[in-house]
Motif scaffolding. Sequence first.
Motif, PDB file in Angstrom:
ATOM      1  N   HIS A 267       3.252  15.670  -3.078  1.00 27.17           N
ATOM      2  CA  HIS A 267       3.460  15.369  -1.427  1.00 27.17           C
ATOM      3  C   HIS A 267       3.603  16.496  -0.736  1.00 27.17           C
ATOM      4  O   HIS A 267       4.680  17.287  -0.926  1.00 27.17           O
ATOM      5  N   ASN A 268       2.583  16.797   0.126  1.00 29.20           N
ATOM      6  CA  ASN A 268       2.876  17.918   1.292  1.00 29.20           C
ATOM      7  C   ASN A 268       2.983  17.566   2.676  1.00 29.20           C
ATOM      8  O   ASN A 268       1.768  17.131   3.306  1.00 29.20           O
ATOM      9  N   PRO A 269       3.965  17.530   3.360  1.00 26.61           N
ATOM     10  CA  PRO A 269       4.112  17.148   4.711  1.00 26.61           C
ATOM     11  C   PRO A 269       3.016  17.905   5.661  1.00 26.61           C
ATOM     12  O   PRO A 269       2.694  17.658   6.750  1.00 26.61           O
ATOM     13  N   ASP A 270       2.745  19.071   5.079  1.00 31.34           N
ATOM     14  CA  ASP A 270       1.698  19.692   5.999  1.00 31.34           C
ATOM     15  C   ASP A 270       0.217  19.839   5.510  1.00 31.34           C
ATOM     16  O   ASP A 270      -0.490  20.669   6.055  1.00 31.34           O
ATOM     17  N   GLY A 271       0.023  18.784   4.738  1.00 27.94           N
ATOM     18  CA  GLY A 271      -1.295  18.645   4.201  1.00 27.94           C
ATOM     19  C   GLY A 271      -2.225  17.806   5.198  1.00 27.94           C
ATOM     20  O   GLY A 271      -1.539  17.437   6.461  1.00 27.94           O
ATOM     21  N   ASN A 272      -3.250  17.712   5.107  1.00 26.32           N
ATOM     22  CA  ASN A 272      -4.346  16.775   6.105  1.00 26.32           C
ATOM     23  C   ASN A 272      -5.012  15.610   5.565  1.00 26.32           C
ATOM     24  O   ASN A 272      -6.016  15.246   6.100  1.00 26.32           O
ATOM     25  N   ILE A 273      -4.595  15.264   4.164  1.00 25.49           N
ATOM     26  CA  ILE A 273      -4.968  14.080   3.581  1.00 25.49           C
ATOM     27  C   ILE A 273      -4.147  13.002   3.256  1.00 25.49           C
ATOM     28  O   ILE A 273      -3.067  13.350   2.645  1.00 25.49           O
ATOM     29  N   LEU A 274      -4.546  11.718   3.728  1.00 30.02           N
ATOM     30  CA  LEU A 274      -3.442  10.592   3.220  1.00 30.02           C
ATOM     31  C   LEU A 274      -4.359  10.178   2.180  1.00 30.02           C
ATOM     32  O   LEU A 274      -5.169   9.810   1.993  1.00 30.02           O
ATOM     33  N   TYR A 275      -3.509  10.323   0.834  1.00 29.26           N
ATOM     34  CA  TYR A 275      -3.931   9.871  -0.413  1.00 29.26           C
ATOM     35  C   TYR A 275      -3.312   8.497  -0.743  1.00 29.26           C
ATOM     36  O   TYR A 275      -2.327   8.525  -0.813  1.00 29.26           O
ATOM     37  N   GLY A 276      -4.193   7.603  -1.126  1.00 28.71           N
ATOM     38  CA  GLY A 276      -3.683   6.172  -1.415  1.00 28.71           C
ATOM     39  C   GLY A 276      -3.423   6.272  -3.019  1.00 28.71           C
ATOM     40  O   GLY A 276      -4.239   6.466  -3.634  1.00 28.71           O
ATOM     41  N   ILE A 277      -2.295   5.798  -3.451  1.00 28.77           N
ATOM     42  CA  ILE A 277      -1.960   5.811  -4.620  1.00 28.77           C
ATOM     43  C   ILE A 277      -1.920   4.432  -5.282  1.00 28.77           C
ATOM     44  O   ILE A 277      -1.855   4.110  -6.686  1.00 28.77           O
TER      45      ILE A 277
ATOM     46  N   ALA B 103       0.980  -1.097  -0.076  1.00 33.95           N
ATOM     47  CA  ALA B 103       0.055   0.120  -0.022  1.00 33.95           C
ATOM     48  C   ALA B 103       0.834   1.136  -0.039  1.00 33.95           C
ATOM     49  O   ALA B 103       1.866   1.397   0.830  1.00 33.95           O
ATOM     50  N   LEU B 104       0.835   2.104  -1.064  1.00 35.50           N
ATOM     51  CA  LEU B 104       1.534   3.280  -0.898  1.00 35.50           C
ATOM     52  C   LEU B 104       0.679   4.505  -1.095  1.00 35.50           C
ATOM     53  O   LEU B 104      -0.497   4.379  -1.476  1.00 35.50           O
ATOM     54  N   SER B 105       1.159   5.505  -0.587  1.00 34.87           N
ATOM     55  CA  SER B 105       0.556   6.792  -0.135  1.00 34.87           C
ATOM     56  C   SER B 105       1.218   8.057  -0.249  1.00 34.87           C
ATOM     57  O   SER B 105       2.571   7.927  -0.062  1.00 34.87           O
ATOM     58  N   ILE B 106       0.785   9.011  -0.238  1.00 36.13           N
ATOM     59  CA  ILE B 106       1.312  10.421  -0.011  1.00 36.13           C
ATOM     60  C   ILE B 106       0.453  11.137   0.745  1.00 36.13           C
ATOM     61  O   ILE B 106      -0.690  10.863   0.980  1.00 36.13           O
ATOM     62  N   ILE B 107       0.699  12.304   1.144  1.00 37.97           N
ATOM     63  CA  ILE B 107       0.144  13.409   2.148  1.00 37.97           C
ATOM     64  C   ILE B 107      -0.248  14.700   1.137  1.00 37.97           C
ATOM     65  O   ILE B 107       0.775  15.089   0.485  1.00 37.97           O
ATOM     66  N   VAL B 108      -1.586  14.943   0.994  1.00 35.55           N
ATOM     67  CA  VAL B 108      -1.744  16.147   0.062  1.00 35.55           C
ATOM     68  C   VAL B 108      -2.761  17.141   0.845  1.00 35.55           C
ATOM     69  O   VAL B 108      -3.313  16.690   1.978  1.00 35.55           O
ATOM     70  N   ASP B 109      -3.127  18.227   0.473  1.00 32.30           N
ATOM     71  CA  ASP B 109      -3.900  19.270   0.877  1.00 32.30           C
ATOM     72  C   ASP B 109      -5.284  18.845   0.394  1.00 32.30           C
ATOM     73  O   ASP B 109      -5.484  18.406  -0.650  1.00 32.30           O
ATOM     74  N   HIS B 110      -6.241  18.976   1.392  1.00 32.39           N
ATOM     75  CA  HIS B 110      -7.598  18.745   0.932  1.00 32.39           C
ATOM     76  C   HIS B 110      -8.146  19.503  -0.082  1.00 32.39           C
ATOM     77  O   HIS B 110      -9.029  18.989  -1.195  1.00 32.39           O
TER      78      HIS B 110
ATOM     79  N   ILE C 207      -2.493  13.945  -9.687  1.00 35.29           N
ATOM     80  CA  ILE C 207      -2.346  13.761  -8.156  1.00 35.29           C
ATOM     81  C   ILE C 207      -0.823  13.333  -7.732  1.00 35.29           C
ATOM     82  O   ILE C 207      -0.294  13.531  -6.703  1.00 35.29           O
ATOM     83  N   THR C 208      -0.256  12.493  -8.647  1.00 36.20           N
ATOM     84  CA  THR C 208       1.120  12.015  -8.333  1.00 36.20           C
ATOM     85  C   THR C 208       2.116  12.729  -8.837  1.00 36.20           C
ATOM     86  O   THR C 208       3.402  12.754  -8.946  1.00 36.20           O
ATOM     87  N   GLY C 209       1.762  13.886  -9.508  1.00 39.57           N
ATOM     88  CA  GLY C 209       2.849  15.145 -10.062  1.00 39.57           C
ATOM     89  C   GLY C 209       3.713  14.351 -11.175  1.00 39.57           C
ATOM     90  O   GLY C 209       4.705  14.660 -11.442  1.00 39.57           O
TER      91      GLY C 209
END
Length: 511
Positions: free
Chosen positions: A93-103, A65-72, A84-86
């Motif tokens: 990926h934004n360490p200060d975001g508030n959503i765990l996005y599953g890729i 399971a792979l994921s990144i953090i993004v802003d809502h 979404i994956t750039g």
Amino acid sequence: METINKLEVRNLVMQDYLELRASMVEAYTGIEDAPWKQSEISKLLSLFPDGQLVVLVDDKVVGCALSIIVDHSIVDQNHTYEQITGSYTFSTHNPDGNILYGIDVFIHPKYRGLRLGRRLYEKRKELTEQLNLKSIMFAGRIPNYSKYANEITPKAYIEKVKMKELFDPVLAFQLSNDFHVKKIMKNYLEGDIHSLEYAVLMEWNNIYYDQSPKLINLEKSVVRLGLIQWQMRPLKNLESLFDQAEFFIDAVSGYGSDFALFPELFIAPLMADYNHLNEADAIRELAKYTEPIYQKFQEFAISYNINIITGSMPHIVDGNLYNSGFLCKRDGSSEMYTKIHITPNEVAHWGMKGGDQIKTFDTDCGKIGIMICYDVEFPELSRIMADQGMQLLFVPFLTDTQNGYTRVKSCAQARAIENECYVVIAGCVGNLPKVNNMDIQYAQAAVLTPSDFAFPNDGIKAQATPNTEMTLIVDVNLDLLKELHQYGSVRVLKDRRHDLYKVVHKQQDDL
């Protein structure tokens, strides 16, 4: 299913790449350019190592399971997988975001059906809570939609899957893991012909999310127990027993139980075929079922992600007959325990012998002890276990009369008080007229507690209806035991007079 000796979910490391790629190739058969490149995995690990998870069976990577953090604000807009994956650089990926996005999530086809994907999702949820993120989101494929595209819209398709009128392997899995549909997105994954490039934006909300960050206690303090009060009934064969046992395991695991407790000698109905033999020979015939039952319960523990205490069953070692059971852990490992004190009835009718090991067991919910029925009437055993750090004591029992049950329950309550622990008891109920020495049973499963202000006044957290087949689902808080030990009205373990007496545990070599 092949025998599984070890199961583990942990963070992905770069050394896993070759095994990871091999499993991806098998999981994504028929999809071009499916495997992640080594450079892409390396980039993910450098940006967000905690968000990359793998599941291993016998030290082999079989899922990921792979994921990144993004802003809502980014996720809430229509987006494609590439966006979404750039463009697969993960610049989003934004360490200060508030959503765990599953890729990505996948399981090797050979290991599907064991609910390993569910374990990865549970770890994602734990990570989301630990990082104080608002939710988990991702866009899920709907690979079966192409079969119905000429008949219904994507919206209608989703509704039919929700109502179980149609089946979609991806969407159905997400819904069963408490994700809800946010919206439908077009042109999400280029080349996804099975989903016709549609995707469903899914979300799981973290109910513990706080906009003002705070520390979250990562240690598991609340443990959920599933007690099975088993009805004795005629069984045609071993498969009938497995069907009935799986029904209960499915039920208690469906409520998120960490443990399932079966009673002592609950497999006795299988002895009916040997009723023409004397009692000692009949139970030795029953012992032939012990190994396949143990193997099946180990499989259930993995498949239903629950630790199973198998009650007990006759077990022959070097010609000697014992009353033993197994702790089948959800990580694929297992340990055996054996009844130490044998009742006069067991000796006279069956020629049983007692075991000689007193030990506790490490689990993912702390240290536990297991004693079979009569053993709980000997306080020295549980005191030794308490000194080893036991917090939960499981007691599978089998009693034929209310007198016998009263002895077990009363002693179990005493063990809870004197050892500052929870005691969990479960037994068999009903009748078994065609099995000698197993005619009637009386039981009332219960979770018993110490007696202080943080616990129930009567020392009973919960109990089942007497002599009725049922399950009992109970939560116990281990932190309360720690507080009791330090600050209780009485502190039984602390106040012992070691200057006058002690309980000595003779090691096996000294016996």
